[in-house]
Structure formats: structure tokens, C-alpha cells
Scaffold this active site. Structure first.
Site, short mmCIF file in Angstrom:
data_model
loop_
_atom_site.label_atom_id
_atom_site.label_comp_id
_atom_site.label_asym_id
_atom_site.label_seq_id
_atom_site.Cartn_x
_atom_site.Cartn_y
_atom_site.Cartn_z
CB ALA A 1 -0.94 0.00 1.21
CG LEU B 1 -0.99 2.01 -4.93
CD1 LEU B 1 -0.75 1.80 -6.42
CD2 LEU B 1 -2.25 1.29 -4.47
CE1 TYR B 2 -3.16 4.08 -1.44
CE2 TYR B 2 -2.27 3.68 0.74
CZ TYR B 2 -3.27 3.50 -0.19
OH TYR B 2 -4.37 2.77 0.13
NE ARG B 3 5.76 8.09 1.04
CZ ARG B 3 5.32 9.02 1.84
NH1 ARG B 3 4.49 9.95 1.39
NH2 ARG B 3 5.71 9.07 3.09
CG PHE C 1 -1.16 9.74 -2.14
CD1 PHE C 1 -2.24 10.39 -1.56
CD2 PHE C 1 -1.38 8.99 -3.29
CE1 PHE C 1 -3.51 10.28 -2.10
CE2 PHE C 1 -2.65 8.87 -3.84
CZ PHE C 1 -3.71 9.51 -3.24
#
Length: 193
Positions: A144, A147-149, A153
């Protein structure tokens, strides 16, 4: 696998499957899942609601994601708002889409489903910013977090505790619209329901 947009009634019709995927992905106890079922059922009526689902060729739910316009009077929004200073409140919550849930069954993880769901959800989102919360974890080990990085994000709040949950969370955000190009395997392939 096919990625499809979901309307509120689609989410409600598959609520048992949604709660099952949520429970598997988060490892939550069954009594908590019943509470979440009620919350999800109420969330579909919020302004700006957007949802996507990934279905197997047999029609089984492999993953889903949804969000809506974040606003005063919503529990998550108000918790985060109370922890931000005035400048960050205005920047992050002034016109914000909140990614409420984004989950993939553990057996289906590692195949780009989460990335396709997130990209499609953000493409449908309205607002100037998007926020989400995720449990604190090793950024190199957590799918997760990676993915966000990868989606740009950034940290808004770290080591944040929501009432009733003993785990620390990070609040992550980015500006909208999503403009960077993703690798070809991340391009959304949304088909009609």
C-alpha cells in the site's frame, strides 16, 4: 479481470462481498466488519460518491475502492481537520476528495489491481486535493505504501491515532487532477457494468 465503475446501488447489491474483501485485506475481527457494513451502506449516499470494482471472469469481487467529497460533519474529516493547522486545513480540506477504502483480496494482490483501481478512482474524483489514511508501516515493505508513494502521495500527518483504534495511521495527500503518466499496466481499463 475487469475494472468497472460502480454506482451506489452496485455497491449496496454486493455489500456482503465488499465487507468480505475489506475484512480479508485489513485482517479485522468479524464484529468490526458488521459495523463497517453499516458505514459503507451510509457512505454511498454522500456527495461526490465514486466507486470502482475489479471482478474476476467469474464475477467474483477481487477488489474495490471508493471515496466521496470530504466535508465538515463527517467523522474522518473532522478527526483529521482537528489535527491540522489553519494553513493545512485550507490547503488539504478546502475542496477534497477522500479515498475512503481501497482494497484487494490478499490472494489477488501483487498483480497491479490496486494501482488500476486507484488510478481509475482518482480519474473520476472531483476536487483540488485527495486525502486518504493508511496504517503506519515500513514504506519499503508495504504494498500500500509503495503504491501511494508511486502515485505522488505526500505526508500530511504521521503517527495519527483515530479514536477507537490502537494503531497509528498516516494521512497522505496529493493534488488533483492526477496528471502523471502511469506505466501501461496501470492504465485503467474500465468497462461498462
Amino acid at each position: 479481470m475487469r475494472l468497472v465503475p460502480w454506482q451506489p446501488d452496485d455497491m449496496l447489491r454486493r455489500l456482503d462481498d465488499v465487507v468480505s474483501v475489506y475484512g480479508e485485506a485489513m485482517g479485522y475481527r468479524s464484529e468490526l466488519l458488521q459495523t463497517r457494513r453499516g458505514y459503507i451502506g451510509a457512505h454511498v449516499r454522500r456527495a461526490g460518491f465514486r466507486a470502482v470494482a475489479t471482478l474476476t471472469t467469474e464475477g467474483q469481487l477481487a477488489g474495490f475502492g471508493y471515496g466521496y467529497a470530504s466535508g465538515t460533519g463527517q467523522w474522518w474529516h473532522d478527526q483529521v481537520r482537528s489535527a491540522l493547522d489553519d494553513t493545512d486545513r485550507h490547503r488539504w480540506l478546502g475542496n477534497c476528495f477522500e479515498v475512503v477504502e481501497l482494497h484487494v483480496r490478499p490472494s489477488a494482490q501483487g498483480h497491479g489491481i490496486g494501482a488500476r483501481q486507484l488510478r481509475a478512482l482518482l480519474a473520476m474524483a472531483e476536487g483540488e486535493t485527495v486525502l486518504l489514511s493508511t496504517p503506519e508501516a515500513d514504506e519499503q515493505q508495504s504494498r500500500a505504501w509503495r503504491l501511494y508513494r508511486r502515485f505522488g502521495f505526500e505526508d500530511v500527518l504521521r503517527q495519527f491515532y483515530f479514536p477507537g483504534d490502537e494503531r497509528a495511521f498516516a494521512i497522505l495527500g496529493r493534488e488533483l487532477p492526477l496528471t502523471e503518466r502511469a506505466p501501461a499496466e496501470d492504465a485503467p481499463r474500465i468497462v461498462g457494468i
